[in-house]
Enzyme design. Structure first.
Site, short mmCIF file in Angstrom:
data_model
loop_
_atom_site.label_atom_id
_atom_site.label_comp_id
_atom_site.label_asym_id
_atom_site.label_seq_id
_atom_site.Cartn_x
_atom_site.Cartn_y
_atom_site.Cartn_z
CE LYS A 145 0.85 2.05 3.78
NZ LYS A 145 1.06 2.67 4.92
CB VAL A 191 11.37 -5.87 5.30
CG1 VAL A 191 11.09 -5.96 6.79
CG2 VAL A 191 10.99 -7.18 4.61
CG ASP A 236 -1.31 0.28 7.88
OD1 ASP A 236 -2.11 1.18 8.18
OD2 ASP A 236 -0.10 0.50 7.61
CG LEU A 243 6.32 0.34 0.54
CD1 LEU A 243 7.26 -0.36 -0.43
CD2 LEU A 243 5.49 1.39 -0.20
CB ALA A 244 1.19 -1.79 4.75
N GLY A 245 4.06 -4.09 4.20
CA GLY A 245 4.30 -5.46 3.75
C GLY A 245 3.82 -6.50 4.75
N GLY A 246 4.18 -6.34 6.00
CA GLY A 246 3.77 -7.30 7.03
C GLY A 246 2.26 -7.32 7.21
P1 ATP Z 1 3.80 -0.22 8.00
O1 ATP Z 1 3.78 0.67 6.80
O2 ATP Z 1 2.53 -0.99 8.24
O3 ATP Z 1 4.37 0.40 9.24
P2 ATP Z 1 6.23 -1.29 7.08
O4 ATP Z 1 6.13 -1.46 5.60
O5 ATP Z 1 6.94 -0.07 7.55
O6 ATP Z 1 4.80 -1.39 7.68
P3 ATP Z 1 6.86 -4.07 7.47
O7 ATP Z 1 7.50 -4.44 6.18
O8 ATP Z 1 5.49 -4.54 7.69
O9 ATP Z 1 6.96 -2.50 7.73
O10 ATP Z 1 7.86 -4.58 8.62
C1 ATP Z 1 7.88 -4.04 9.90
C2 ATP Z 1 8.54 -5.03 10.85
O11 ATP Z 1 7.68 -6.15 11.01
C3 ATP Z 1 9.85 -5.56 10.35
O12 ATP Z 1 10.85 -5.10 11.22
C4 ATP Z 1 9.74 -7.07 10.38
O13 ATP Z 1 10.78 -7.65 11.12
C5 ATP Z 1 8.41 -7.38 11.05
N1 ATP Z 1 7.59 -8.38 10.33
C6 ATP Z 1 6.78 -9.27 10.89
N2 ATP Z 1 6.15 -10.02 9.97
C7 ATP Z 1 6.56 -9.60 8.77
C8 ATP Z 1 6.26 -9.99 7.43
N3 ATP Z 1 5.40 -10.99 7.15
N4 ATP Z 1 6.84 -9.30 6.44
C9 ATP Z 1 7.69 -8.28 6.71
N5 ATP Z 1 8.02 -7.89 7.96
C10 ATP Z 1 7.48 -8.53 8.99
#
Ligand code: ATP
Length: 288
Positions: free
Chosen positions: A10, A95, A136, A99-102
């Site tokens: 996202k 990660v 998210d 981008l809300a990957g998790g």
């Molecule tokens: P948001 O935008 O929701 O804050 P983000 O894109 O900044 O998310 P993510 O990629 O979701 O961040 O990763 C945040 C933390 O969550 C990482 O430090 C990672 O170790 C942990 N994590 C737990 N599960 C996952 C997953 N399935 N994929 C990626 N990271 C994960």
């Protein structure tokens, strides 16, 4: 049986913080939409009552800290499923990038296990389960385009923005969302995005007005902590992207371009400067 779900990334077209609440959370108002950059999640039933996670990405937790694990555990506990599941995460979304990957992996796991175990859970209930995992996650259950309010879990779905290209670039730093929110002074924000104007621009499919309205109050914090994010933003503007913004708490910066030729120019210009660069389409109702 083995099933597959796509978990798309996202971006925030706007991100505003209205105030800090008494419970410590921030009251937000943000427009979220999805781009065609996605993880692939494979799920396979196991006879033993266990959850096993694997991934080709060496830098994410594979235990109960993984959001896909937490999603599987939640659905298993809530619906008293006694089977186990093997979940493989083919990570494509950077990660800790904003981008809300998790969150998207968690939402895809809820969708997938609902199918695999024929639980018949509706979207609204899946979103409610998702809210227990992260702010998210409810949005990521169906994706689309939505205005998120409250902690991010109150969703109002709106039209798709006009179709366009999105160039995403992530500098080699990891930004903690909690850290950025922690440093934000909600009562001292200088410029709030005009969310209503951007919703109207989307409704009218007015690409120029959409580009002009992009805004994210967390940029103030992240750009002052990490000058390389500001440099990346300036670089994308110079390369001619129509609108440029940091996504979420960063550090990913995205540029939107109406024309593919322009997106290609921005992409090529950035590649010498930044290792993680992607040029993808915005996911709209027409191309999703
Ligand atoms: P948001 O935008 O929701 O804050 P983000 O894109 O900044 O998310 P993510 O990629 O979701 O961040 O990763 C945040 C933390 O969550 C990482 O430090 C990672 O170790 C942990 N994590 C737990 N599960 C996952 C997953 N399935 N994929 C990626 N990271 C994960």
């Amino acid at each position: 049986m083995k099933i597959m779900e796509k978990a798309a990334a996202k971006i925030n077209l706007t991100l505003d913080v209205l105030r800090k609440r008494d419970d410590g959370y921030h009251e937000v108002e943000m427009i979220m939409t999805m781009v065609d950059l996605a993880d692939r999640i494979e799920m396979q039933e196991l006879p033993r009552d266990t959850i096993i996670i694997s991934s080709q990405a060496g830098y994410i937790p594979l235990d109960e800290k993984n959001l896909a694990f937490q999603a599987a555990k939640l659905i298993k506990d809530r619906y008293e499923v006694k089977h186990g599941v093997y979940i493989h995460l083919d990570k494509k979304i950077p990660v800790a990038a904003g981008l809300a990957g998790g969150s998207s992996d968690a939402a895809a796991t809820l969708r997938g296990l609902n199918r695999l175990w024929r639980l018949g859970i509706g979207d609204q209930e899946l979103r409610e389960l998702g809210a227990e995992l992260g702010s998210d996650v409810p949005f990521c259950v169906t994706g689309g385009t939505a205005v998120a309010r409250g902690r991010g879990e109150k969703l109002e779905f709106i039209d798709s923005p006009p179709g366009c290209w999105v160039v995403l670039a992530k500098p080699p730093i990891n930004v903690s969302t909690a850290d950025v929110y922690g440093k934000l002074r909600a009562d001292r924000i200088e410029r709030h995005p005009d969310t209503a104007a951007v919703i109207e621009a989307i409704r009218q499919k007015d690409f120029q007005a959409l580009c002009g309205g992009l805004g994210n109050v967390l940029e103030e914090v992240t750009l002052s902590l990490y000058p390389e994010v500001r440099q990346l933003k300036d670089c994308m503007v110079r390369l001619g992207a129509d609108g440029v913004l940091m996504s979420g708490s960063g550090p990913t910066v995205f540029g939107i371009c109406a024309k593919e030729s322009k997106a290609t120019r921005v992409y090529n210009g950035l590649r010498g400067f930044c290792k993680e660069v992607y040029a993808v389409r915005l996911l709209t109702k027409e191309n999703n």
